[in-house]
Design an enzyme around this catalytic site. Structure first.
Site, PDB file in Angstrom:
ATOM      1  N   GLY A  18      19.011  -1.373 -16.102  1.00 30.37           N
ATOM      2  CA  GLY A  18      19.831  -1.079 -17.273  1.00 30.37           C
ATOM      3  C   GLY A  18      21.159  -1.800 -17.263  1.00 30.37           C
ATOM      4  O   GLY A  18      21.609  -2.322 -18.306  1.00 30.37           O
ATOM      5  N   SER A 109       5.874  -0.781 -14.837  1.00 30.75           N
ATOM      6  CA  SER A 109       5.755  -1.342 -13.498  1.00 30.75           C
ATOM      7  C   SER A 109       4.374  -1.946 -13.321  1.00 30.75           C
ATOM      8  O   SER A 109       3.397  -1.489 -13.927  1.00 30.75           O
ATOM      9  CB  SER A 109       5.981  -0.250 -12.452  1.00 30.75           C
ATOM     10  OG  SER A 109       5.566  -0.676 -11.171  1.00 30.75           O
ATOM     11  N   SER A 110       4.278  -2.937 -12.451  1.00 28.93           N
ATOM     12  CA  SER A 110       2.983  -3.552 -12.167  1.00 28.93           C
ATOM     13  C   SER A 110       2.029  -2.592 -11.468  1.00 28.93           C
ATOM     14  O   SER A 110       0.818  -2.847 -11.412  1.00 28.93           O
ATOM     15  CB  SER A 110       3.167  -4.793 -11.294  1.00 28.93           C
ATOM     16  OG  SER A 110       3.769  -4.447 -10.054  1.00 28.93           O
ATOM     17  N   CYS A 111       2.547  -1.469 -10.952  1.00 26.70           N
ATOM     18  CA  CYS A 111       1.674  -0.511 -10.247  1.00 26.70           C
ATOM     19  C   CYS A 111       0.747   0.233 -11.201  1.00 26.70           C
ATOM     20  O   CYS A 111      -0.110   1.003 -10.755  1.00 26.70           O
ATOM     21  CB  CYS A 111       2.498   0.475  -9.432  1.00 26.70           C
ATOM     22  SG  CYS A 111       3.442   1.656 -10.407  1.00 26.70           S
ATOM     23  N   LYS A 142       3.832   6.070 -15.817  1.00 29.02           N
ATOM     24  CA  LYS A 142       4.099   4.862 -16.603  1.00 29.02           C
ATOM     25  C   LYS A 142       2.935   4.516 -17.524  1.00 29.02           C
ATOM     26  O   LYS A 142       3.137   4.009 -18.631  1.00 29.02           O
ATOM     27  CB  LYS A 142       4.432   3.696 -15.666  1.00 29.02           C
ATOM     28  CG  LYS A 142       5.799   3.833 -15.011  1.00 29.02           C
ATOM     29  CD  LYS A 142       6.895   3.888 -16.054  1.00 29.02           C
ATOM     30  CE  LYS A 142       8.261   4.115 -15.473  1.00 29.02           C
ATOM     31  NZ  LYS A 142       9.319   4.191 -16.516  1.00 29.02           N
ATOM     32  N   TRP A 204       7.434  -2.115   8.322  1.00 25.06           N
ATOM     33  CA  TRP A 204       6.170  -1.406   8.092  1.00 25.06           C
ATOM     34  C   TRP A 204       5.013  -2.369   7.860  1.00 25.06           C
ATOM     35  O   TRP A 204       5.158  -3.408   7.227  1.00 25.06           O
ATOM     36  CB  TRP A 204       6.307  -0.509   6.865  1.00 25.06           C
ATOM     37  CG  TRP A 204       6.948   0.816   7.153  1.00 25.06           C
ATOM     38  CD1 TRP A 204       7.867   1.092   8.116  1.00 25.06           C
ATOM     39  CD2 TRP A 204       6.703   2.047   6.463  1.00 25.06           C
ATOM     40  NE1 TRP A 204       8.226   2.409   8.071  1.00 25.06           N
ATOM     41  CE2 TRP A 204       7.533   3.028   7.060  1.00 25.06           C
ATOM     42  CE3 TRP A 204       5.891   2.409   5.398  1.00 25.06           C
ATOM     43  CZ2 TRP A 204       7.556   4.349   6.628  1.00 25.06           C
ATOM     44  CZ3 TRP A 204       5.911   3.726   4.970  1.00 25.06           C
ATOM     45  CH2 TRP A 204       6.733   4.691   5.581  1.00 25.06           C
TER      46      TRP A 204
END
Length: 317
Positions: A18, A109-111, A142, A204
């Site tokens: 934003g 989102s790409s998810c 989303k 990770w």
């Protein structure tokens, strides 16, 4: 028609995305931007959102507000990621429709795409298979936003459009190691390790998954492109169309930060989706393309991190 005097409400105007949209619009001469902090307006509360939209009477709403986080946060707080994101976007979308706002830009989102979808990810792959379990709660929220905007566009012929960015990074990012995404988390880990005599950095997973990253100012430029044009479809991917392994990302950040110690990959931790590369041909075909390459963007982000390191706060859920 949108012009420099149009009243544009940016939900989430103090967040990473934003604030980038606000900066970009200001630089282009837009003079009637509106924002409200989370203390001024709780977007999860339907009546509060209804009263606020009715009061400000915007010409455009840009939904850059969301509860976001990495694998750890998504895994630990599934209810908040599902419910609070649906509350935020449903309130904004519904009140925009109810109160006659004709242009709405929804950021996702790409998810939203299936875990094992063919690569690169095309918009038509939405809802064709199962999601990645480590962030399905956020992804589901989303997806409902995308479909709500599509339904309003189809039923009421309003200019509601959804932009699905790849992994974003940049100034005003979240560097809290308990809730941040991979790129800002690496910046902080390598920086703190450098200050500790170049201590070992533990990361990770295996380092083999491939990811795509877009500098947030490029995302803001895509939003402005959608604002200034009537896009012919309801859903567009926004990214670079280029990816790299997490191992390569770590090496790039390590070099920029100046850390010279060792890296240990903790393969007992999840990798997430094997690959997430966006097909951005639809955006390219209508005239938008990113400008900032990854190394330049990481350097700018690290510079901002150093300038603001004393101001970081822990994120709670």
């Amino acid at each position: 028609m949108i012009d420099k005097n149009s009243k544009i409400y940016i939900a989430g105007h103090k967040g990473m995305v934003g604030s980038a949209i606000w900066r970009t619009l200001t630089a282009k001469g837009y003079i009637n931007l509106i924002g409200a902090s989370s203390k001024e307006l709780d977007l999860r509360e339907q009546k509060a959102v209804r009263d606020y939209i009715r009061k400000i009477k915007p010409d455009v709403i840009i939904n850059a507000a969301a509860k976001v986080g990495g694998i750890l946060a998504n895994n630990d707080y599934p209810y908040q990621f599902l419910m609070e994101n649906m509350q935020i976007q449903n309130n904004l979308i519904n009140e925009a429709h109810r109160l006659g706002v004709d242009k709405f830009i929804f950021l996702g989102s790409s998810c939203i795409y299936p875990k094992l979808a063919p690569q690169p990810l095309k918009e038509e792959y939405l809802l064709t298979a199962s999601l990645e379990p480590t962030n399905e709660w956020y992804a589901l929220s989303k997806i409902t936003g995308v479909k709500a905007c599509e339904a309003i566009r189809r039923q009421f012929e309003k200019d509601f459009v959804s932009l699905m960015p790849t992994n974003l990074y940049g100034s005003h990012d979240n560097f809290d190691l308990n809730s941040s995404h991979v790129l800002p988390a690496m910046i902080r880990k390598f920086h703190e390790a450098k200050l500790s005599n170049n201590a070992v950095v533990v990361l990770w997973g295996t380092g083999t998954p491939m990811r795509e990253f877009l500098f947030v100012d490029d995302m803001a430029a895509a939003v402005v492109f959608a604002l200034e044009n009537q896009l012919p479809d309801y859903l567009y991917n926004v990214g670079t169309g280029e990816d790299l392994t997490i191992y390569e990302l770590a090496a790039t950040i390590q070099k920029i930060v100046g850390h010279t110690g060792d890296i240990i990959w903790d393969d007992t931790k999840p990798d997430g989706t094997p690959r997430k590369l966006m097909d951005v041909s639809k955006m390219h075909n209508i005239g938008w393309k990113h400008k900032v390459n990854l190394e330049e963007g990481i350097q700018k982000t690290y510079n901002w991190f150093l300038e603001n390191i004393k101001n970081f706060k822990q994120v709670s859920y």
